[in-house]
Motif scaffolding. Sequence first.
Motif, PDB file in Angstrom:
ATOM      1  N   GLY A   1       0.777  -1.231   0.000  1.00  0.00           N
ATOM      2  CA  GLY A   1       0.000   0.000   0.000  1.00  0.00           C
ATOM      3  C   GLY A   1       0.804   1.273   0.000  1.00  0.00           C
ATOM      4  O   GLY A   1       0.259   2.367  -0.054  1.00  0.00           O
ATOM      5  N   THR A   2       2.127   1.166   0.062  1.00  0.00           N
ATOM      6  CA  THR A   2       2.955   2.371   0.140  1.00  0.00           C
ATOM      7  C   THR A   2       3.730   2.652  -1.148  1.00  0.00           C
ATOM      8  O   THR A   2       4.603   3.502  -1.155  1.00  0.00           O
ATOM      9  CB  THR A   2       3.955   2.259   1.300  1.00  0.00           C
ATOM     10  OG1 THR A   2       4.804   1.125   1.067  1.00  0.00           O
ATOM     11  CG2 THR A   2       3.242   2.131   2.629  1.00  0.00           C
ATOM     12  N   LEU A   3       3.387   1.945  -2.222  1.00  0.00           N
ATOM     13  CA  LEU A   3       4.118   2.121  -3.472  1.00  0.00           C
ATOM     14  C   LEU A   3       3.175   2.053  -4.663  1.00  0.00           C
ATOM     15  O   LEU A   3       2.406   1.099  -4.804  1.00  0.00           O
ATOM     16  CB  LEU A   3       5.196   1.029  -3.607  1.00  0.00           C
ATOM     17  CG  LEU A   3       6.067   1.089  -4.854  1.00  0.00           C
ATOM     18  CD1 LEU A   3       6.961   2.329  -4.832  1.00  0.00           C
ATOM     19  CD2 LEU A   3       6.917  -0.176  -4.962  1.00  0.00           C
TER      20      LEU A   3
ATOM     21  N   ARG B   1      -1.589  13.266  -5.471  1.00  0.00           N
ATOM     22  CA  ARG B   1      -2.434  14.297  -4.863  1.00  0.00           C
ATOM     23  C   ARG B   1      -3.780  13.727  -4.406  1.00  0.00           C
ATOM     24  O   ARG B   1      -4.479  14.376  -3.640  1.00  0.00           O
ATOM     25  CB  ARG B   1      -2.686  15.422  -5.861  1.00  0.00           C
ATOM     26  CG  ARG B   1      -1.485  16.273  -6.100  1.00  0.00           C
ATOM     27  CD  ARG B   1      -1.821  17.457  -6.980  1.00  0.00           C
ATOM     28  NE  ARG B   1      -0.605  17.967  -7.559  1.00  0.00           N
ATOM     29  CZ  ARG B   1      -0.482  18.389  -8.797  1.00  0.00           C
ATOM     30  NH1 ARG B   1      -1.527  18.400  -9.604  1.00  0.00           N
ATOM     31  NH2 ARG B   1       0.665  18.819  -9.246  1.00  0.00           N
ATOM     32  N   GLN B   2      -4.109  12.543  -4.879  1.00  0.00           N
ATOM     33  CA  GLN B   2      -5.378  11.935  -4.485  1.00  0.00           C
ATOM     34  C   GLN B   2      -5.241  11.356  -3.075  1.00  0.00           C
ATOM     35  O   GLN B   2      -4.211  10.769  -2.728  1.00  0.00           O
ATOM     36  CB  GLN B   2      -5.769  10.841  -5.470  1.00  0.00           C
ATOM     37  CG  GLN B   2      -6.071  11.377  -6.847  1.00  0.00           C
ATOM     38  CD  GLN B   2      -6.579  10.287  -7.769  1.00  0.00           C
ATOM     39  OE1 GLN B   2      -6.408   9.101  -7.520  1.00  0.00           O
ATOM     40  NE2 GLN B   2      -7.217  10.710  -8.849  1.00  0.00           N
ATOM     41  N   PRO B   3      -6.296  11.509  -2.261  1.00  0.00           N
ATOM     42  CA  PRO B   3      -6.229  11.033  -0.871  1.00  0.00           C
ATOM     43  C   PRO B   3      -5.818   9.563  -0.742  1.00  0.00           C
ATOM     44  O   PRO B   3      -5.061   9.219   0.171  1.00  0.00           O
ATOM     45  CB  PRO B   3      -7.659  11.249  -0.357  1.00  0.00           C
ATOM     46  CG  PRO B   3      -8.197  12.358  -1.199  1.00  0.00           C
ATOM     47  CD  PRO B   3      -7.557  12.178  -2.560  1.00  0.00           C
ATOM     48  N   ALA B   4      -6.243   8.713  -1.644  1.00  0.00           N
ATOM     49  CA  ALA B   4      -5.931   7.280  -1.543  1.00  0.00           C
ATOM     50  C   ALA B   4      -4.445   6.980  -1.746  1.00  0.00           C
ATOM     51  O   ALA B   4      -3.966   5.924  -1.339  1.00  0.00           O
ATOM     52  CB  ALA B   4      -6.754   6.497  -2.570  1.00  0.00           C
ATOM     53  N   HIS B   5      -3.711   7.918  -2.355  1.00  0.00           N
ATOM     54  CA  HIS B   5      -2.307   7.648  -2.674  1.00  0.00           C
ATOM     55  C   HIS B   5      -1.327   8.571  -1.950  1.00  0.00           C
ATOM     56  O   HIS B   5      -0.117   8.461  -2.157  1.00  0.00           O
ATOM     57  CB  HIS B   5      -2.080   7.758  -4.182  1.00  0.00           C
ATOM     58  CG  HIS B   5      -2.946   6.865  -4.992  1.00  0.00           C
ATOM     59  ND1 HIS B   5      -2.984   5.501  -4.820  1.00  0.00           N
ATOM     60  CD2 HIS B   5      -3.850   7.137  -5.964  1.00  0.00           C
ATOM     61  CE1 HIS B   5      -3.846   4.972  -5.668  1.00  0.00           C
ATOM     62  NE2 HIS B   5      -4.392   5.938  -6.367  1.00  0.00           N
ATOM     63  N   ARG B   6      -1.831   9.463  -1.122  1.00  0.00           N
ATOM     64  CA  ARG B   6      -0.924  10.386  -0.424  1.00  0.00           C
ATOM     65  C   ARG B   6       0.061   9.616   0.438  1.00  0.00           C
ATOM     66  O   ARG B   6      -0.290   8.674   1.115  1.00  0.00           O
ATOM     67  CB  ARG B   6      -1.721  11.353   0.442  1.00  0.00           C
ATOM     68  CG  ARG B   6      -2.355  12.430  -0.391  1.00  0.00           C
ATOM     69  CD  ARG B   6      -2.821  13.604   0.436  1.00  0.00           C
ATOM     70  NE  ARG B   6      -3.546  14.500  -0.458  1.00  0.00           N
ATOM     71  CZ  ARG B   6      -4.784  14.893  -0.271  1.00  0.00           C
ATOM     72  NH1 ARG B   6      -5.436  14.526   0.805  1.00  0.00           N
ATOM     73  NH2 ARG B   6      -5.372  15.691  -1.130  1.00  0.00           N
TER      74      ARG B   6
ATOM     75  N   VAL C   1       6.736   6.125  -5.540  1.00  0.00           N
ATOM     76  CA  VAL C   1       6.449   5.822  -6.937  1.00  0.00           C
ATOM     77  C   VAL C   1       7.655   5.128  -7.555  1.00  0.00           C
ATOM     78  O   VAL C   1       8.802   5.509  -7.296  1.00  0.00           O
ATOM     79  CB  VAL C   1       6.145   7.104  -7.751  1.00  0.00           C
ATOM     80  CG1 VAL C   1       5.915   6.783  -9.216  1.00  0.00           C
ATOM     81  CG2 VAL C   1       4.958   7.831  -7.184  1.00  0.00           C
ATOM     82  N   ARG C   2       7.372   4.096  -8.349  1.00  0.00           N
ATOM     83  CA  ARG C   2       8.423   3.424  -9.134  1.00  0.00           C
ATOM     84  C   ARG C   2       7.948   3.387 -10.579  1.00  0.00           C
ATOM     85  O   ARG C   2       6.776   3.160 -10.855  1.00  0.00           O
ATOM     86  CB  ARG C   2       8.653   2.014  -8.607  1.00  0.00           C
ATOM     87  CG  ARG C   2       9.858   1.339  -9.258  1.00  0.00           C
ATOM     88  CD  ARG C   2      10.097  -0.045  -8.711  1.00  0.00           C
ATOM     89  NE  ARG C   2       9.129  -0.967  -9.298  1.00  0.00           N
ATOM     90  CZ  ARG C   2       8.703  -2.080  -8.717  1.00  0.00           C
ATOM     91  NH1 ARG C   2       9.130  -2.411  -7.517  1.00  0.00           N
ATOM     92  NH2 ARG C   2       7.844  -2.863  -9.318  1.00  0.00           N
ATOM     93  N   PHE C   3       8.872   3.622 -11.504  1.00  0.00           N
ATOM     94  CA  PHE C   3       8.569   3.583 -12.928  1.00  0.00           C
ATOM     95  C   PHE C   3       9.216   2.344 -13.536  1.00  0.00           C
ATOM     96  O   PHE C   3      10.434   2.183 -13.468  1.00  0.00           O
ATOM     97  CB  PHE C   3       9.093   4.848 -13.623  1.00  0.00           C
ATOM     98  CG  PHE C   3       8.459   6.102 -13.087  1.00  0.00           C
ATOM     99  CD1 PHE C   3       7.240   6.532 -13.573  1.00  0.00           C
ATOM    100  CD2 PHE C   3       9.079   6.840 -12.101  1.00  0.00           C
ATOM    101  CE1 PHE C   3       6.640   7.683 -13.072  1.00  0.00           C
ATOM    102  CE2 PHE C   3       8.494   7.994 -11.596  1.00  0.00           C
ATOM    103  CZ  PHE C   3       7.279   8.413 -12.082  1.00  0.00           C
TER     104      PHE C   3
END
Length: 108
Positions: free
Chosen positions: A16-18, A55-60, A64-66
């Motif tokens: 949930g943190t990535l 910026r969305q509450p679910a992802h604050r 991030v990995r590309f």
Amino acid sequence: RLGGAEADVVLRAPCGTLLVIVEVKALVGGRMHPAERVDARKRRHLERLAALLLRQPAHRGAGVRFDVVAARPRGWKALLPWVAGVPILRDLGWRFEHLPGAWRSERG
């Protein structure tokens, strides 16, 4: 797709943190490495998408990995009969290469 930006695949890791943003490239030939086919313009586009998602509450608070996934044909085989002098080709399948962390965002 969000705010005019899009990615081939966006995943949230089970922890949930990535967030994992994936670009998929089909490679049929050439000597270029799959990650090199994701040019600076495309990387900026995907990084913009990441910023919008974060910026969305679910992802604050998520990282991030590309990633890049390269799809390559295993090979091609000509089948008989020939039609108008051109062999009929049969796809022999695809192999996939996953390149996690193909690049790091310049935004941090």
